[in-house]
Write an enzyme that holds these catalytic residues in place. Sequence first.
Site, short mmCIF file in Angstrom:
data_model
loop_
_atom_site.label_atom_id
_atom_site.label_comp_id
_atom_site.label_asym_id
_atom_site.label_seq_id
_atom_site.Cartn_x
_atom_site.Cartn_y
_atom_site.Cartn_z
N GLU A 61 -9.23 -9.95 -8.29
CA GLU A 61 -8.21 -8.93 -8.02
C GLU A 61 -7.00 -9.06 -8.96
O GLU A 61 -6.42 -8.06 -9.37
CB GLU A 61 -7.78 -9.02 -6.55
CG GLU A 61 -8.90 -8.58 -5.61
CD GLU A 61 -8.54 -8.72 -4.14
OE1 GLU A 61 -9.38 -8.32 -3.31
OE2 GLU A 61 -7.43 -9.19 -3.82
N THR A 75 -5.82 -7.55 10.24
CA THR A 75 -6.10 -6.22 9.69
C THR A 75 -5.67 -5.13 10.67
O THR A 75 -5.02 -4.16 10.28
CB THR A 75 -7.62 -6.09 9.43
OG1 THR A 75 -8.06 -7.20 8.67
CG2 THR A 75 -7.93 -4.79 8.70
N HIS A 88 -1.93 -5.47 1.33
CA HIS A 88 -3.23 -6.08 1.04
C HIS A 88 -3.00 -7.48 0.53
O HIS A 88 -2.04 -7.73 -0.20
CB HIS A 88 -3.99 -5.29 -0.04
CG HIS A 88 -5.09 -6.09 -0.67
ND1 HIS A 88 -6.33 -6.20 -0.10
CD2 HIS A 88 -5.11 -6.89 -1.76
CE1 HIS A 88 -7.08 -7.02 -0.85
NE2 HIS A 88 -6.36 -7.44 -1.86
N TYR A 101 -11.95 -1.61 -4.06
CA TYR A 101 -12.50 -1.87 -2.73
C TYR A 101 -14.02 -1.74 -2.70
O TYR A 101 -14.61 -1.48 -1.64
CB TYR A 101 -11.86 -0.94 -1.69
CG TYR A 101 -10.53 -1.45 -1.14
CD1 TYR A 101 -10.46 -2.62 -0.38
CD2 TYR A 101 -9.34 -0.77 -1.36
CE1 TYR A 101 -9.26 -3.08 0.14
CE2 TYR A 101 -8.12 -1.23 -0.85
CZ TYR A 101 -8.10 -2.39 -0.10
OH TYR A 101 -6.90 -2.85 0.42
N LYS A 148 0.84 -1.20 0.00
CA LYS A 148 0.00 0.00 0.00
C LYS A 148 0.88 1.26 0.00
O LYS A 148 2.10 1.19 0.23
CB LYS A 148 -0.93 -0.05 1.22
CG LYS A 148 -1.93 -1.21 1.16
CD LYS A 148 -2.90 -1.18 2.35
CE LYS A 148 -3.90 -2.33 2.25
NZ LYS A 148 -4.94 -2.25 3.33
N ASN A 169 -1.96 -0.06 6.71
CA ASN A 169 -1.43 -1.31 7.28
C ASN A 169 -0.54 -2.07 6.29
O ASN A 169 -0.49 -3.29 6.29
CB ASN A 169 -2.57 -2.17 7.84
CG ASN A 169 -3.61 -2.51 6.78
OD1 ASN A 169 -3.47 -2.17 5.62
ND2 ASN A 169 -4.67 -3.17 7.20
#
Length: 139
Positions: A128, A93, A117, A51, A11, A114
């Site tokens: 995805e 998470t 993914h 998302y 991310k 975080n």
Amino acid sequence: MAIEQTLSMIKPDGVQRGLIGEVIGRFEKAGLKIKAMKMLHLTLAQARAFYAVHRERPFYDSLTGFMSSGPIVAMILEGENAIQVNRDLMGATNYRQAAPGTIRADFAKEIEANIVHGSDSPETARTEIAFFFNELEKV
Ligand code: ATP
Ligand code: MG
């Protein structure tokens, strides 16, 4: 157990903090093979599409704003049980609940930012992977 593929993203916080090598090193040490990889900067519309499953959640606007705030690295990882292996490497998470030694426990500072993914099922992995990669981009 089957050979699976899963979609991983580093991310914007992971890229910005210089953790690309650290994260990829953990995947490789765990035996996951990188079958495709690219760096890109998602638009807000692309982040919202990726998302979309979370569109009713209170954090959707914030999450998609964050995910389009800087470059990310997207990868296809392949290996035995790759979806769960990747989820185990990532940790929970919420980094506060993530097991010691996981990527999120070691590096995350917020529930939203975080670091990584990972797809959560074979179906989401297929969707995805197709979101990011065409056939020519896979080895
Ligand atoms: P990801 O889908 O990014 O791999 P995940 O499957 O562990 O993470 P999800 O429940 O799918 O978790 O949530 C997607 C992402 O939304 C989380 O990784 C995190 O960045 C953000 N998020 C989840 N819950 C919250 C929350 N309560 N507050 C803020 N952000 C959240
Ligand atoms: Mg998820």
